[in-house]
Enzyme design. Structure first.
Site, mmCIF file in Angstrom:
data_model
loop_
_atom_site.group_PDB
_atom_site.id
_atom_site.type_symbol
_atom_site.label_atom_id
_atom_site.label_comp_id
_atom_site.label_asym_id
_atom_site.label_seq_id
_atom_site.Cartn_x
_atom_site.Cartn_y
_atom_site.Cartn_z
ATOM 1 N N GLU A 297 38.763 52.583 29.799
ATOM 2 C CA GLU A 297 39.456 51.866 30.462
ATOM 3 C C GLU A 297 39.126 50.822 31.131
ATOM 4 O OE1 GLU A 297 40.780 54.938 33.117
ATOM 5 O OE2 GLU A 297 42.239 55.959 31.722
ATOM 6 N N GLY A 299 38.270 47.215 32.948
ATOM 7 C CA GLY A 299 39.220 46.191 33.576
ATOM 8 C C GLY A 299 38.298 44.817 33.975
ATOM 9 N N TYR A 342 35.591 43.175 50.287
ATOM 10 C CA TYR A 342 34.152 43.742 49.734
ATOM 11 C C TYR A 342 33.063 43.058 49.982
ATOM 12 C CZ TYR A 342 37.990 45.672 46.543
ATOM 13 O OH TYR A 342 39.158 46.138 45.867
ATOM 14 N N CYS A 370 43.783 31.662 58.999
ATOM 15 C CA CYS A 370 43.601 31.745 60.503
ATOM 16 C C CYS A 370 42.854 33.202 60.594
ATOM 17 C CB CYS A 370 44.819 31.386 61.418
ATOM 18 S SG CYS A 370 45.108 29.524 61.344
HETATM 19 C C1 LIG Z 1 40.899 50.391 38.241
HETATM 20 C C2 LIG Z 1 40.678 51.484 37.196
HETATM 21 C C3 LIG Z 1 39.869 51.141 35.980
HETATM 22 C C4 LIG Z 1 39.383 49.678 35.678
HETATM 23 O O1 LIG Z 1 38.008 49.931 36.453
HETATM 24 P P1 LIG Z 1 37.292 48.570 36.284
HETATM 25 O O2 LIG Z 1 36.105 48.874 37.317
HETATM 26 O O3 LIG Z 1 37.753 47.282 36.457
HETATM 27 O O4 LIG Z 1 36.620 48.838 34.769
HETATM 28 C C5 LIG Z 1 40.016 52.174 34.893
HETATM 29 N N1 LIG Z 1 40.656 53.441 34.988
HETATM 30 C C6 LIG Z 1 41.217 53.707 36.398
HETATM 31 C C7 LIG Z 1 41.979 55.022 36.257
HETATM 32 C C8 LIG Z 1 41.434 52.871 37.410
HETATM 33 O O5 LIG Z 1 41.978 53.022 38.592
#
Ligand SMILES: *Cc1c(COP(=O)(O)O)cnc(C)c1O
Length: 452
Positions: A297, A299, A342, A370
């Site tokens: 997964e 991102g 962050y 602000c």
């Molecule tokens: C946010 C998230 C991701 C992606 O995380 P990245 O650090 O952007 O790769 C994958 N799986 C779950 C369940 C998430 O909440």
């Protein structure tokens, strides 16, 4: 990662360093900073600033690097892009055309992924607090699987599915209690975090899931955090999940899937980028012999480097008592929140080649909002930039636009997609009157004063 000893943060990378690590960006004498084959000045001049720009070619290249690394290790996981990192329909479509599915964390993201043309059969749904409506939607759409994050949710989903006469394909999202070694606000795999099912209860709950009506348990999911650049936490977490698979099978229950989550990190400053080949190696080493289907997964790793945020210096404000001047940009924390949220470090490059060769000076780069937290960089060495100079904030393709707000009456910035030498506006700048267009003033409030 050990920091250089000269200062807590070490030396900032130079313009040349930042370009060297980003093959999709180049600096040209006349055209200035170019993303793929499009001079970013042309976009800033035509669309204005602040503007988000994504590179479709860069996204595709990164997708192919990741899947190529998996294939190189003999793996062919299904890839579910984490929609929360960048949810624009065009971005989702580019990735879907490469074969990606989606990892969603709300009903809204599920519908958005469907609107982008991602088949329901390639969508997975995670999240600690899915509402009954959201679970019902996931069942009606018959998505690939729902990652169940608690014993309570297991019972609720069973009831919702049984009432609807459907069977929910599920994984149990386990919390492997492994420290991903990343920023505390983006670590998710510790037992003190809200995410996932306690490791010690996972086997028992898997057996419970297999016995409940309306549920078809496929296996386990995990996601230990984000911006992970070392393989040790991944290996430790995968090893713990492999133990679970064996323990569940020893009870005579079937396991056919492990979803390894996301989290692979990128190089924002000088941390080494998380290597897809190393991740593939870790998955193979710990899970390769289990005879399960695999899913990932990603991102940030896919989308982060593919995007920049274009902005202009509104003005230079002199610092007090010899302190660095403030460069006040027209982008702010409402656009790009990561530095405020962050303490994230984002590279900053001038769009003009002439600006890029000015002598460096230490500056504080801030936005006009602000809030003292509205800061992009403190004491950053940048080539000297005057009023009106245009810059690109780098690596903002993930967790950038999606976190924007309209705080301080600031409309959402425009979005542009570049693909090789082509570019298009994929979302116009929000008209300012839209900010209050949906406000309703009850008629029992006195009308606006005459002459207002
Ligand atoms: C946010 C998230 C991701 C992606 O995380 P990245 O650090 O952007 O790769 C994958 N799986 C779950 C369940 C998430 O909440």
């Amino acid at each position: 990662m050990t920091e250089p000893s000269s200062s807590p943060m070490g030396q900032d990378p130079t313009v040349a360093d930042m370009l060297a690590g980003r093959p999709h960006l180049s600096m040209h004498a006349l055209d200035g900073l170019v993303l793929e084959d499009v001079p970013l000045t042309a976009i800033a001049d035509a669309v204005g600033t602040p503007t988000w720009v994504m590179g479709a070619g860069t996204l595709r290249a990164r997708y192919r690097r990741l899947t190529g690394a998996m294939a190189g290790a003999g793996l062919s996981p299904s890839v579910h892009f984490a929609v929360k990192a960048n949810d624009h329909l065009a971005v989702l479509r580019v990735l879907a055309q490469e074969g990606a599915g989606a990892d969603v964390v709300s009903g809204g993201e599920l519908l958005r992924a469907r609107a982008a043309g991602i088949p329901a059969s390639r969508i997975v749904f995670s999240g600690v607090g899915k509402s009954h409506d959201e679970l019902g939607l996931a069942l009606a759409e018959a998505i690939a699987h729902i990652a169940v994050e608690s014993a309570e949710e297991l019972e609720i989903l069973s009831a919702v599915a049984a009432a609807a006469g459907r069977v929910a394909r599920i994984t149990l999202r386990v919390n492997p209690d492994v420290d991903a070694g990343t920023h505390e606000k983006i670590t998710t795999g510790l037992s003190t975090n809200k995410f996932g099912i306690a490791y010690a209860r996972a086997v028992e709950l898997y057996a419970r899931a297999a016995a409940l009506p309306g549920l078809h348990p496929l296996g386990f999911s995990l996601h230990i955090g984000s911006q992970i650049t070392s393989m040790a936490p991944y290996r430790a977490a995968f090893a713990r999940v492999a133990d679970l698979v064996r323990a569940v099978r020893a009870r005579g229950l079937a396991v056919s899937l492990v979803d390894c989550g996301g989290g692979l990190g990128i190089c924002y400053r000088d941390e080494g980028e998380g290597a897809p080949a190393a991740l593939a190696g870790a998955i193979r080493a710990e899970l390769g012999a289990l005879d399960v289907r695999l899913a990932i997964e990603p991102g940030r790793w896919l989308a982060g480097p593919a995007g920049v945020l274009l902005s202009r210096v509104i003005l230079r404000k002199a610092g007090e008592d010899g302190l660095p001047p403030f460069l006040i940009l027209d982008a702010a924390m409402n656009d790009l929140m990561r530095p405020s949220l962050y303490d994230a470090w984002h590279g900053i490059l001038p769009l003009s080649a002439r600006d890029a060769v000015q002598p460096p000076e230490a500056v504080n780069v801030v936005g006009p909002v602000c809030e003292s937290a509205d800061s992009f960089a403190r004491n950053r060495m940048l080539p000297r930039l005057g009023d009106g100079a245009a810059v690109a904030l780098l690596d903002t393709g993930a967790y950038g636009m999606v976190m924007s707000s309209t705080y301080n009456g600031r409309p959402l910035a425009a979005q542009v997609l570049v693909d090789g030498g082509r570019w298009s506006v994929i979302r116009p700048r929000q008209p300012v009157a839209e900010l209050w267009a949906a406000d309703r003033v009850p008629d029992w409030i006195a009308p606006a004063p005459v002459g207002a």
